[in-house]
Design an enzyme around this catalytic site. Sequence first.
Site, PDB file in Angstrom:
ATOM      1  N   CYS A  81       0.795  -1.227   0.000  1.00  0.00           N
ATOM      2  CA  CYS A  81       0.000   0.000   0.000  1.00  0.00           C
ATOM      3  C   CYS A  81       0.823   1.270   0.000  1.00  0.00           C
ATOM      4  CB  CYS A  81      -0.976   0.013   1.172  1.00  0.00           C
ATOM      5  SG  CYS A  81      -0.194   0.119   2.809  1.00  0.00           S
ATOM      6  N   HIS A 118      -2.054   0.947   7.022  1.00  0.00           N
ATOM      7  CA  HIS A 118      -2.542   0.817   5.653  1.00  0.00           C
ATOM      8  C   HIS A 118      -2.875   2.200   5.091  1.00  0.00           C
ATOM      9  CE1 HIS A 118      -4.363  -0.700   2.089  1.00  0.00           C
ATOM     10  NE2 HIS A 118      -5.573  -0.323   2.424  1.00  0.00           N
ATOM     11  N   ASP A 135      -8.948   2.877  -2.542  1.00  0.00           N
ATOM     12  CA  ASP A 135      -8.052   1.936  -1.868  1.00  0.00           C
ATOM     13  C   ASP A 135      -7.435   1.037  -2.940  1.00  0.00           C
ATOM     14  OD1 ASP A 135      -6.753   0.129  -0.282  1.00  0.00           O
ATOM     15  OD2 ASP A 135      -8.471  -0.375   0.972  1.00  0.00           O
TER      16      ASP A 135
END
Length: 279
Positions: A81, A118, A135
């Site tokens: 991420c 994250h 995301d």
Amino acid sequence: MPDADPSYGWHGDDLDLDAYLGRVGFTGERAPTPETLRGLQRAHVTSVPFENLEIILGRPIPLDLPSLQDKLVRRRRGGYCYEHTPLFAAVLERIGYGVTGLQARVSMGAGKLRPATHAVLRVTLPGDDRVWLCDVGFGSGPLEPIELVDGNEVDFDGWRLRLERGAGYSGEEVWTLHQREPDGWIDRHHFTLEPKYLVDYVVGNHYVSTSARSPFTARPYAQKFTAEALYQLDDLTLTVTRPDAREVREVRRADVPALLAETFGIVLDEADAAKLAAE
């Protein structure tokens, strides 16, 4: 002033947009519209795999834009991420979206407090009051952005997710993203809307790439997501998940480099392949 300090932005002006769009196969309009946002996220999450192999191979994970473009775009590798998200933020900023970094606490149904490790994005469009959660660095979608509305439930090609707004331990507003698994709903991660910047991602990246408590320093991990299936390699366990089913099998270590190339699109050079395949 914050707007005079480039550290508050995502360096979109320095991005090779043509190279990025070629990498993910996006041929749509380059304008800050909902349609473009949906197309960009779908193209990114189905083209750029999730992986932690550089950590396992003993290398650092730089987050500057030239390094991210070299690895994820030019060399057609993947990342996790903290690599995906700044690159995607630069793309969105370059096209004209409003982009704010956020950090989430990955739970996956654990039911206990975990660190905020994250990276996700809050995205807005010019002249549009809606707010979107993007995301792209989780490894398993979402295929498209999700409008940030309490109770919003979406179905992207059979992959179902739901957003809920609630209160945290100290009374702060906390959002939870739930995902539908073959055996029921679980909470994926929790986040607040406190803005985060690349310097914050650098700190989080240091932990996940160097700490002995981070799962990313312990074993190789890769994910490839398509509209039809999620492929996950966790050390020597290969899991294939579809919206309504899951299959699990073990693989031989010697077969890992070929599996990474054929299933995940991650092609390693001879030396790195040999290192990963060694018993």
